[in-house]
Design an enzyme around this catalytic site. Structure first.
Site, PDB file in Angstrom:
ATOM      1  N   ASP A 143     -51.024 -12.707  -1.610  1.00 22.77           N
ATOM      2  CA  ASP A 143     -52.016 -11.808  -1.022  1.00 22.77           C
ATOM      3  C   ASP A 143     -52.991 -11.272  -2.075  1.00 22.77           C
ATOM      4  O   ASP A 143     -52.628 -11.128  -3.240  1.00 22.77           O
ATOM      5  CB  ASP A 143     -51.280 -10.642  -0.336  1.00 22.77           C
ATOM      6  CG  ASP A 143     -52.176  -9.896   0.633  1.00 22.77           C
ATOM      7  OD1 ASP A 143     -53.239 -10.428   1.007  1.00 22.77           O
ATOM      8  OD2 ASP A 143     -51.802  -8.765   1.020  1.00 22.77           O
TER       9      ASP A 143
ATOM     10  N   ASN B 181     -53.505 -14.644  10.930  1.00 18.00           N
ATOM     11  CA  ASN B 181     -54.732 -14.961  10.198  1.00 18.00           C
ATOM     12  C   ASN B 181     -55.763 -15.717  11.058  1.00 18.00           C
ATOM     13  O   ASN B 181     -56.944 -15.773  10.720  1.00 18.00           O
ATOM     14  CB  ASN B 181     -54.443 -15.765   8.916  1.00 18.00           C
ATOM     15  CG  ASN B 181     -53.787 -14.953   7.818  1.00 18.00           C
ATOM     16  OD1 ASN B 181     -53.013 -15.464   7.022  1.00 18.00           O
ATOM     17  ND2 ASN B 181     -54.100 -13.655   7.761  1.00 18.00           N
TER      18      ASN B 181
HETATM   19  C1  IPE Z   1     -50.132 -12.197   4.705  1.00 22.71           C
HETATM   20  O1  IPE Z   1     -51.303 -11.663   4.156  1.00 22.71           O
HETATM   21  C2  IPE Z   1     -50.353 -13.618   5.075  1.00 22.71           C
HETATM   22  C3  IPE Z   1     -50.539 -14.540   3.939  1.00 22.71           C
HETATM   23  C4  IPE Z   1     -50.445 -14.231   2.682  1.00 22.71           C
HETATM   24  C5  IPE Z   1     -50.829 -15.899   4.307  1.00 22.71           C
HETATM   25  P1  IPE Z   1     -52.325 -10.823   5.050  1.00 22.71           P
HETATM   26  O2  IPE Z   1     -53.399 -10.356   4.147  1.00 22.71           O
HETATM   27  O3  IPE Z   1     -52.730 -11.622   6.207  1.00 22.71           O
HETATM   28  O4  IPE Z   1     -51.398  -9.645   5.550  1.00 22.71           O
HETATM   29  P2  IPE Z   1     -51.753  -8.195   6.100  1.00 22.71           P
HETATM   30  O5  IPE Z   1     -52.703  -8.379   7.224  1.00 22.71           O
HETATM   31  O6  IPE Z   1     -52.361  -7.434   4.974  1.00 22.71           O
HETATM   32  O7  IPE Z   1     -50.437  -7.621   6.497  1.00 22.71           O
HETATM   33  C1  IPE Z   2     -54.400 -13.888   0.968  1.00 23.03           C
HETATM   34  O1  IPE Z   2     -55.489 -13.143   0.540  1.00 23.03           O
HETATM   35  C2  IPE Z   2     -54.803 -15.211   1.573  1.00 23.03           C
HETATM   36  C3  IPE Z   2     -54.585 -15.298   3.018  1.00 23.03           C
HETATM   37  C4  IPE Z   2     -54.041 -14.375   3.779  1.00 23.03           C
HETATM   38  C5  IPE Z   2     -55.035 -16.510   3.666  1.00 23.03           C
HETATM   39  P1  IPE Z   2     -56.314 -12.230   1.536  1.00 23.03           P
HETATM   40  O2  IPE Z   2     -57.433 -13.044   2.094  1.00 23.03           O
HETATM   41  O3  IPE Z   2     -55.434 -11.598   2.535  1.00 23.03           O
HETATM   42  O4  IPE Z   2     -56.889 -11.146   0.529  1.00 23.03           O
HETATM   43  P2  IPE Z   2     -57.072  -9.598   0.792  1.00 23.03           P
HETATM   44  O5  IPE Z   2     -55.755  -9.076   1.264  1.00 23.03           O
HETATM   45  O6  IPE Z   2     -58.136  -9.462   1.824  1.00 23.03           O
HETATM   46  O7  IPE Z   2     -57.450  -9.042  -0.534  1.00 23.03           O
HETATM   47 MG    MG Z   3     -54.414  -9.826   2.582  1.00 25.08          MG
END
Ligand code: IPE
Ligand code: IPE
Ligand code: MG
Length: 245
Positions: free
Chosen positions: A20, A68
């Site tokens: 993340d 997602n």
């Molecule tokens: C969790 O990250 C999913 C992945 C890393 C693929 P998110 O960024 O989607 O999670 P939330 O929404 O902050 O819980």
């Molecule tokens: C994790 O990074 C990747 C996926 C969930 C696909 P994020 O895209 O969630 O990054 P933040 O949480 O917005 O920083």
């Molecule tokens: Mg995230």
């Protein structure tokens, strides 16, 4: 170097990572979110190779959740495109590093070209005997458990198995992760302290490790720090300390 302190005899057998913070990393750099995902893909390569070098048996990476899909269409499309590109690019390196690829999730919901690329790399790396890398794609733990309940119920209804035979082993056998051992170490980057619908059943007794590092910053050293933290812990599984010795 941190590698010297790691005890190779007590490595976690299965490491799972919630990758993340790509978006926040991009924002910090004054870049668009997509650049964060690209940098995230680079981090994946480094961490996979670091795990392979150590001899980690199973590495499972949360790359895209069922939730997602709710992101803006263009971000989803970019992520899918990046996935195809990375799979194509990494096949050779996976082969030379003896990495075996697998995938878990509602894979049928992925765009056709992603499914094709994924199947191709899975097939081409199927005989590799090193680190088993599993990508969680369109993955949701609740969805996984729901489909297991449906499958088991059908078998009961059709008299294939009796209700009394349902136990934890049977449930395990109906999860996407049926070929994987339980998670020993779960890592989440970016400072968020939540599970976000990842491997709920499989992390029942995992050691949890949270770091403020954003995913694109996470590297070999970071992985070693997580493993060192894991190795300092006493896993009691409900017993007393005295019982363990
Ligand atoms: C969790 O990250 C999913 C992945 C890393 C693929 P998110 O960024 O989607 O999670 P939330 O929404 O902050 O819980
Ligand atoms: C994790 O990074 C990747 C996926 C969930 C696909 P994020 O895209 O969630 O990054 P933040 O949480 O917005 O920083
Ligand atoms: Mg995230």
């Amino acid at each position: 170097m941190s590698l010297e302190k790691i005890d190779l005899e007590t490595l976690p057998q299965h490491i799972a990572i919630i990758m993340d913070g790509n978006g926040r990393w991009a924002q910090q750099q004054g870049k668009i979110r997509v650049r964060g995902h690209e940098a995230g893909a680079e981090a994946v390569r480094k961490v996979v190779e670091a795990a392979a070098k150590l001899g980690i048996k199973h590495l499972t990476l949360y790359a895209f959740s069922t939730e997602n899909w709710l992101r803006p269409k263009n971000e989803v499309a970019t992520l899918m495109g990046l996935l195809v590109k990375s799979l194509r690019r990494e096949l050779e390196r996976m082969t030379s590093n003896n990495i075996k690829l697998g995938a878990i999730g509602s894979l049928d919901k992925l765009p056709k070209n992603v499914q094709q690329e994924l199947h191709e790399v899975i097939q081409k790396t199927a005989n590799n005997s090193g680190t088993h890398l599993t990508l969680a794609l369109s993955y949701g733990a609740r969805e996984e458990i729901k489909q297991a309940v449906v499958e088991i119920s059908k078998k009961v209804k059709n008299n294939i198995i009796p209700v009394e035979s349902i136990d934890e082993t049977i449930i395990n056998e109906h999860l996407y992760t049926q070929h994987l051992p339980d998670v020993d170490l779960l890592i989440r980057t970016s400072g968020e302290v939540r599970i976000s619908n990842f491997l709920l059943w499989q992390i029942a007794y995992a050691e949890l490790y949270f770091t403020d590092e954003l995913w694109p910053e996470f590297d070999e050293y970071s992985l070693h720090q997580a493993i060192l933290s894991y190795q300092k812990r006493e896993r009691r599984f409900g017993k007393t300390s005295e019982q363990l010795t």
